[in-house]
Design a protein around this motif. Sequence first.
Motif, PDB file in Angstrom:
ATOM      1  N   UNK A 168       0.748  -1.278  -0.178  1.00 59.26           N
ATOM      2  CA  UNK A 168      -0.200  -0.006   0.034  1.00 59.26           C
ATOM      3  C   UNK A 168       0.775   1.444   0.053  1.00 59.26           C
ATOM      4  N   UNK A 169       2.215   1.213   0.534  1.00 54.31           N
ATOM      5  CA  UNK A 169       2.932   2.478   0.628  1.00 54.31           C
ATOM      6  C   UNK A 169       4.475   1.955   0.155  1.00 54.31           C
ATOM      7  N   UNK A 170       5.055   2.911  -0.129  1.00 52.93           N
ATOM      8  CA  UNK A 170       6.749   2.985  -0.415  1.00 52.93           C
ATOM      9  C   UNK A 170       7.172   4.203   0.403  1.00 52.93           C
ATOM     10  N   UNK A 171       8.128   3.896   0.958  1.00 53.73           N
ATOM     11  CA  UNK A 171       8.793   5.245   1.615  1.00 53.73           C
ATOM     12  C   UNK A 171      10.591   4.950   1.768  1.00 53.73           C
ATOM     13  N   UNK A 203      18.519   3.558  -3.660  1.00 53.66           N
ATOM     14  CA  UNK A 203      17.643   4.010  -2.480  1.00 53.66           C
ATOM     15  C   UNK A 203      17.159   2.833  -1.770  1.00 53.66           C
ATOM     16  N   UNK A 204      17.510   2.607  -0.621  1.00 55.15           N
ATOM     17  CA  UNK A 204      16.463   1.552   0.284  1.00 55.15           C
ATOM     18  C   UNK A 204      15.322   1.993   0.387  1.00 55.15           C
ATOM     19  N   UNK A 205      14.195   1.347   0.099  1.00 57.54           N
ATOM     20  CA  UNK A 205      13.004   1.657   0.235  1.00 57.54           C
ATOM     21  C   UNK A 205      12.210   0.782   1.166  1.00 57.54           C
ATOM     22  N   UNK A 252       8.909   7.642 -13.127  1.00 58.83           N
ATOM     23  CA  UNK A 252       8.046   7.326 -12.031  1.00 58.83           C
ATOM     24  C   UNK A 252       7.520   5.673 -12.402  1.00 58.83           C
ATOM     25  N   UNK A 253       7.600   5.062 -11.482  1.00 58.75           N
ATOM     26  CA  UNK A 253       7.499   3.485 -11.498  1.00 58.75           C
ATOM     27  C   UNK A 253       6.714   3.047 -10.375  1.00 58.75           C
ATOM     28  N   UNK A 254       5.626   2.017 -10.772  1.00 59.55           N
ATOM     29  CA  UNK A 254       5.345   1.169  -9.819  1.00 59.55           C
ATOM     30  C   UNK A 254       5.989   0.352  -9.043  1.00 59.55           C
ATOM     31  N   UNK A 255       5.919  -0.010  -7.730  1.00 59.75           N
ATOM     32  CA  UNK A 255       6.674  -0.852  -6.809  1.00 59.75           C
ATOM     33  C   UNK A 255       5.886  -1.597  -6.158  1.00 59.75           C
ATOM     34  N   UNK A 303       7.252   4.935  -7.117  1.00 62.68           N
ATOM     35  CA  UNK A 303       8.504   5.439  -6.845  1.00 62.68           C
ATOM     36  C   UNK A 303       9.068   6.527  -8.040  1.00 62.68           C
ATOM     37  N   UNK A 304       9.531   7.469  -7.725  1.00 65.41           N
ATOM     38  CA  UNK A 304      10.054   8.387  -8.677  1.00 65.41           C
ATOM     39  C   UNK A 304      11.463   8.394  -8.648  1.00 65.41           C
ATOM     40  N   UNK A 305      12.332   7.995  -9.741  1.00 65.50           N
ATOM     41  CA  UNK A 305      13.709   8.237  -9.866  1.00 65.50           C
ATOM     42  C   UNK A 305      14.238   9.364  -9.830  1.00 65.50           C
ATOM     43  N   UNK A 306      15.221   9.990  -9.134  1.00 61.28           N
ATOM     44  CA  UNK A 306      15.899  11.156  -9.254  1.00 61.28           C
ATOM     45  C   UNK A 306      17.209  10.851  -9.683  1.00 61.28           C
ATOM     46  N   UNK A 307      17.746  11.703 -10.376  1.00 60.49           N
ATOM     47  CA  UNK A 307      19.355  11.844 -10.651  1.00 60.49           C
ATOM     48  C   UNK A 307      20.184  11.639  -9.636  1.00 60.49           C
ATOM     49  N   UNK A 308      19.940  12.391  -8.676  1.00 59.14           N
ATOM     50  CA  UNK A 308      20.870  12.713  -7.533  1.00 59.14           C
ATOM     51  C   UNK A 308      22.016  13.534  -7.883  1.00 59.14           C
ATOM     52  N   UNK A 309      21.929  14.061  -9.049  1.00 60.96           N
ATOM     53  CA  UNK A 309      23.118  15.118  -9.475  1.00 60.96           C
ATOM     54  C   UNK A 309      22.920  16.561  -9.038  1.00 60.96           C
ATOM     55  N   UNK A 310      23.860  17.318  -8.501  1.00 63.43           N
ATOM     56  CA  UNK A 310      23.671  18.630  -8.288  1.00 63.43           C
ATOM     57  C   UNK A 310      23.683  19.673  -9.555  1.00 63.43           C
TER      58      UNK A 310
END
Length: 105
Positions: free
Chosen positions: A13-16, A24-26, A71-74, A90-97
Motif C-alpha cells: 500500500x505504501x513505499x517510503x 535507495x533503500x525503500x 515514475x514507476x510502480x513498485x 517511486x520516482x527516480x531522481x538523478x541525485x546530481x547537483x
Amino acid sequence: PPDCHPNYCPKTSEVNPSSGGPGTTVVLTGISFNDGTVYTCHFFGNVNVTAKRTSDTTAECVTPMDAQGAKVTVDLLEDGKSCSEMPPTFTYTSGLTECTADGMK
C-alpha cells in the motif's frame, strides 16, 4: 501458490521514501508479508530485486539502476504474485547537483 485472500498474498500500500536515486533503500508497507517466504520487489517493467521481509507488514529493497528519471510502480511479489490493486509509485531522481552561474543548487 498464494491466492488473493489477504491472509495469503502480499498487498503493498505504501513505499517510503517515494523518490530517490538508484541504490535507495525503500520500505514497502502492506499486509500479508508472511515469514519464511522469499520475496522480490517488482519495479515497473521486468525489473526485480531481492526483498528483505522485516515484519508482517514491512519489507525493504534497494532500487535498481534502471529507469532513472521515471515514475514507476513498485510492488512486493511472492512466487511472482501480488494482490495489490494499485501498487504505490517511486520516482527516480538523478541525485546530481546542478551547477549554475550563481553556484550550485
